[in-house]
Motif scaffolding. Structure first.
Motif, PDB file in Angstrom:
ATOM      1  N   VAL A  15      50.442   6.298   0.363  1.00 49.60           N
ATOM      2  CA  VAL A  15      50.285   7.565  -0.344  1.00 49.60           C
ATOM      3  C   VAL A  15      50.324   8.676   0.696  1.00 49.60           C
ATOM      4  CG1 VAL A  15      48.767   8.964  -1.782  1.00 49.60           C
ATOM      5  CG2 VAL A  15      48.901   6.491  -2.152  1.00 49.60           C
ATOM      6  N   TRP A  16      51.291   9.583   0.560  1.00 45.28           N
ATOM      7  CA  TRP A  16      51.424  10.687   1.513  1.00 45.28           C
ATOM      8  C   TRP A  16      50.528  11.826   1.069  1.00 45.28           C
ATOM      9  CZ3 TRP A  16      55.230  12.023   5.480  1.00 45.28           C
ATOM     10  CH2 TRP A  16      55.790  10.868   6.036  1.00 45.28           C
ATOM     11  N   GLY A  17      49.304  11.783   1.528  1.00 48.30           N
ATOM     12  CA  GLY A  17      48.332  12.813   1.219  1.00 48.30           C
ATOM     13  C   GLY A  17      47.330  12.897   2.351  1.00 48.30           C
ATOM     14  N   PRO A  18      46.345  13.759   2.218  1.00 47.74           N
ATOM     15  CA  PRO A  18      45.363  13.946   3.282  1.00 47.74           C
ATOM     16  C   PRO A  18      44.571  12.677   3.608  1.00 47.74           C
ATOM     17  CG  PRO A  18      45.063  15.561   1.527  1.00 47.74           C
ATOM     18  CD  PRO A  18      46.146  14.642   1.101  1.00 47.74           C
ATOM     19  N   GLU A  19      44.441  11.769   2.651  1.00 45.85           N
ATOM     20  CA  GLU A  19      43.668  10.546   2.887  1.00 45.85           C
ATOM     21  C   GLU A  19      44.449   9.483   3.661  1.00 45.85           C
ATOM     22  OE1 GLU A  19      45.906  10.031  -0.899  1.00 45.85           O
ATOM     23  OE2 GLU A  19      44.710  11.642  -0.077  1.00 45.85           O
ATOM     24  N   ALA A  20      45.742   9.669   3.854  1.00 44.76           N
ATOM     25  CA  ALA A  20      46.580   8.699   4.572  1.00 44.76           C
ATOM     26  C   ALA A  20      46.473   8.972   6.070  1.00 44.76           C
ATOM     27  CB  ALA A  20      48.020   8.772   4.086  1.00 44.76           C
ATOM     28  N   ARG A  21      45.496   8.374   6.699  1.00 41.39           N
ATOM     29  CA  ARG A  21      45.187   8.646   8.105  1.00 41.39           C
ATOM     30  C   ARG A  21      46.333   8.285   9.055  1.00 41.39           C
ATOM     31  NH1 ARG A  21      40.111   6.119  11.461  1.00 41.39           N
ATOM     32  NH2 ARG A  21      40.574   7.205  13.397  1.00 41.39           N
ATOM     33  N   TRP A  22      47.052   7.219   8.788  1.00 41.86           N
ATOM     34  CA  TRP A  22      48.073   6.723   9.717  1.00 41.86           C
ATOM     35  C   TRP A  22      49.496   7.051   9.275  1.00 41.86           C
ATOM     36  CZ3 TRP A  22      45.418   5.818  13.763  1.00 41.86           C
ATOM     37  CH2 TRP A  22      44.140   5.283  13.673  1.00 41.86           C
ATOM     38  N   ARG A  23      49.664   7.909   8.265  1.00 43.65           N
ATOM     39  CA  ARG A  23      51.005   8.160   7.737  1.00 43.65           C
ATOM     40  C   ARG A  23      51.971   8.560   8.837  1.00 43.65           C
ATOM     41  NH1 ARG A  23      49.498  13.602   4.515  1.00 43.65           N
ATOM     42  NH2 ARG A  23      49.653  14.895   6.321  1.00 43.65           N
ATOM     43  N   PRO A  24      53.175   8.147   8.827  1.00 44.12           N
ATOM     44  CA  PRO A  24      53.885   7.486   7.744  1.00 44.12           C
ATOM     45  C   PRO A  24      53.597   5.992   7.644  1.00 44.12           C
ATOM     46  CG  PRO A  24      55.368   7.696   9.574  1.00 44.12           C
ATOM     47  CD  PRO A  24      54.063   8.371   9.975  1.00 44.12           C
ATOM     48  N   PHE A  25      52.709   5.475   8.536  1.00 49.09           N
ATOM     49  CA  PHE A  25      52.417   4.047   8.534  1.00 49.09           C
ATOM     50  C   PHE A  25      51.234   3.759   7.627  1.00 49.09           C
ATOM     51  CE2 PHE A  25      54.304   5.202  12.579  1.00 49.09           C
ATOM     52  CZ  PHE A  25      55.413   4.373  12.575  1.00 49.09           C
ATOM     53  N   CYS A  26      51.100   2.501   7.206  1.00 53.27           N
ATOM     54  CA  CYS A  26      50.002   2.115   6.328  1.00 53.27           C
ATOM     55  C   CYS A  26      48.723   1.848   7.107  1.00 53.27           C
ATOM     56  CB  CYS A  26      50.393   0.879   5.508  1.00 53.27           C
ATOM     57  SG  CYS A  26      50.615  -0.604   6.508  1.00 53.27           S
ATOM     58  N   SER A  27      48.838   1.580   8.406  1.00 51.50           N
ATOM     59  CA  SER A  27      47.663   1.226   9.200  1.00 51.50           C
ATOM     60  C   SER A  27      47.901   1.539  10.670  1.00 51.50           C
ATOM     61  CB  SER A  27      47.372  -0.271   9.057  1.00 51.50           C
ATOM     62  OG  SER A  27      48.433  -1.021   9.624  1.00 51.50           O
ATOM     63  N   GLU A  28      46.814   1.488  11.435  1.00 51.14           N
ATOM     64  CA  GLU A  28      46.939   1.691  12.871  1.00 51.14           C
ATOM     65  C   GLU A  28      47.766   0.564  13.493  1.00 51.14           C
ATOM     66  OE1 GLU A  28      44.197   2.663  16.750  1.00 51.14           O
ATOM     67  OE2 GLU A  28      43.308   1.485  15.129  1.00 51.14           O
ATOM     68  N   ARG A  29      47.630  -0.647  12.957  1.00 52.68           N
ATOM     69  CA  ARG A  29      48.392  -1.790  13.477  1.00 52.68           C
ATOM     70  C   ARG A  29      49.897  -1.528  13.406  1.00 52.68           C
ATOM     71  NH1 ARG A  29      50.926  -6.320  11.499  1.00 52.68           N
ATOM     72  NH2 ARG A  29      50.831  -8.152  12.820  1.00 52.68           N
ATOM     73  N   CYS A  30      50.388  -1.078  12.243  1.00 43.34           N
ATOM     74  CA  CYS A  30      51.821  -0.793  12.094  1.00 43.34           C
ATOM     75  C   CYS A  30      52.242   0.349  13.020  1.00 43.34           C
ATOM     76  CB  CYS A  30      52.155  -0.462  10.638  1.00 43.34           C
ATOM     77  SG  CYS A  30      52.279  -1.916   9.585  1.00 43.34           S
ATOM     78  N   ARG A  31      51.381   1.340  13.181  1.00 39.42           N
ATOM     79  CA  ARG A  31      51.684   2.469  14.070  1.00 39.42           C
ATOM     80  C   ARG A  31      51.831   1.992  15.514  1.00 39.42           C
ATOM     81  NH1 ARG A  31      49.102   6.013  17.460  1.00 39.42           N
ATOM     82  NH2 ARG A  31      47.133   4.928  17.202  1.00 39.42           N
ATOM     83  N   LEU A  32      50.917   1.135  15.954  1.00 36.37           N
ATOM     84  CA  LEU A  32      50.961   0.650  17.333  1.00 36.37           C
ATOM     85  C   LEU A  32      52.134  -0.288  17.579  1.00 36.37           C
ATOM     86  CD1 LEU A  32      47.161   0.115  18.009  1.00 36.37           C
ATOM     87  CD2 LEU A  32      48.642   1.933  18.890  1.00 36.37           C
ATOM     88  N   ILE A  33      52.490  -1.097  16.600  1.00 38.33           N
ATOM     89  CA  ILE A  33      53.670  -1.959  16.742  1.00 38.33           C
ATOM     90  C   ILE A  33      54.911  -1.099  16.919  1.00 38.33           C
ATOM     91  CG2 ILE A  33      55.189  -3.572  15.530  1.00 38.33           C
ATOM     92  CD1 ILE A  33      52.631  -4.778  14.282  1.00 38.33           C
ATOM     93  N   ASP A  34      55.044  -0.055  16.103  1.00 37.09           N
ATOM     94  CA  ASP A  34      56.199   0.838  16.210  1.00 37.09           C
ATOM     95  C   ASP A  34      56.216   1.544  17.560  1.00 37.09           C
ATOM     96  OD1 ASP A  34      58.468   2.237  14.627  1.00 37.09           O
ATOM     97  OD2 ASP A  34      57.303   3.906  15.467  1.00 37.09           O
ATOM     98  N   LEU A  35      55.067   2.020  18.022  1.00 41.02           N
ATOM     99  CA  LEU A  35      54.984   2.686  19.319  1.00 41.02           C
ATOM    100  C   LEU A  35      55.415   1.743  20.439  1.00 41.02           C
ATOM    101  CD1 LEU A  35      54.158   5.182  20.967  1.00 41.02           C
ATOM    102  CD2 LEU A  35      51.833   4.255  21.000  1.00 41.02           C
ATOM    103  N   GLY A  36      54.974   0.487  20.367  1.00 43.35           N
ATOM    104  CA  GLY A  36      55.374  -0.501  21.365  1.00 43.35           C
ATOM    105  C   GLY A  36      56.871  -0.719  21.384  1.00 43.35           C
ATOM    106  N   GLU A  37      57.505  -0.690  20.215  1.00 39.19           N
ATOM    107  CA  GLU A  37      58.959  -0.851  20.152  1.00 39.19           C
ATOM    108  C   GLU A  37      59.674   0.323  20.810  1.00 39.19           C
ATOM    109  OE1 GLU A  37      59.683  -1.613  16.009  1.00 39.19           O
ATOM    110  OE2 GLU A  37      59.155  -3.731  16.224  1.00 39.19           O
ATOM    111  N   TRP A  38      59.114   1.529  20.701  1.00 36.03           N
ATOM    112  CA  TRP A  38      59.694   2.683  21.399  1.00 36.03           C
ATOM    113  C   TRP A  38      59.534   2.517  22.906  1.00 36.03           C
ATOM    114  CZ3 TRP A  38      62.946   6.173  19.579  1.00 36.03           C
ATOM    115  CH2 TRP A  38      62.987   6.391  18.205  1.00 36.03           C
ATOM    116  N   PHE A  39      58.358   2.056  23.358  1.00 36.96           N
ATOM    117  CA  PHE A  39      58.134   1.853  24.792  1.00 36.96           C
ATOM    118  C   PHE A  39      59.067   0.802  25.360  1.00 36.96           C
ATOM    119  CE2 PHE A  39      53.560   3.490  24.446  1.00 36.96           C
ATOM    120  CZ  PHE A  39      53.893   4.713  24.980  1.00 36.96           C
TER     121      PHE A  39
END
Length: 64
Positions: A15-39
């Motif tokens: 849900v793209w709203g103020p409560e979506a802390r990690w948007r565009p990702f669903c969780s911190e885990r998905c965010r960190l996996i994506d960041l690692g792929e960029w690195f």
């Protein structure tokens, strides 16, 4: 009204709203996996010069 879009990593609805802390990702885990792929340079943004040719680091295996 908030929009619901898929997580770019796992495709879970986010849900793209103020409560979506990690948007565009669903969780911190998905965010960190994506960041690692960029690195690791799994993800890249192509760059072109004025001639329209792609530029970037040379592949050492193709040097003569």
């Amino acid at each position: 009204m908030d929009r619901i879009l898929p997580c770019p990593r796992c495709k879970k609805p986010v849900v793209w709203g103020p409560e979506a802390r990690w948007r565009p990702f669903c969780s911190e885990r998905c965010r960190l996996i994506d960041l690692g792929e960029w690195f690791e340079e799994t993800h890249r943004i192509p760059v072109t010069d004025d001639s329209g040719l792609a530029v970037g680091p040379e592949d050492p295996s193709t040097e003569h």
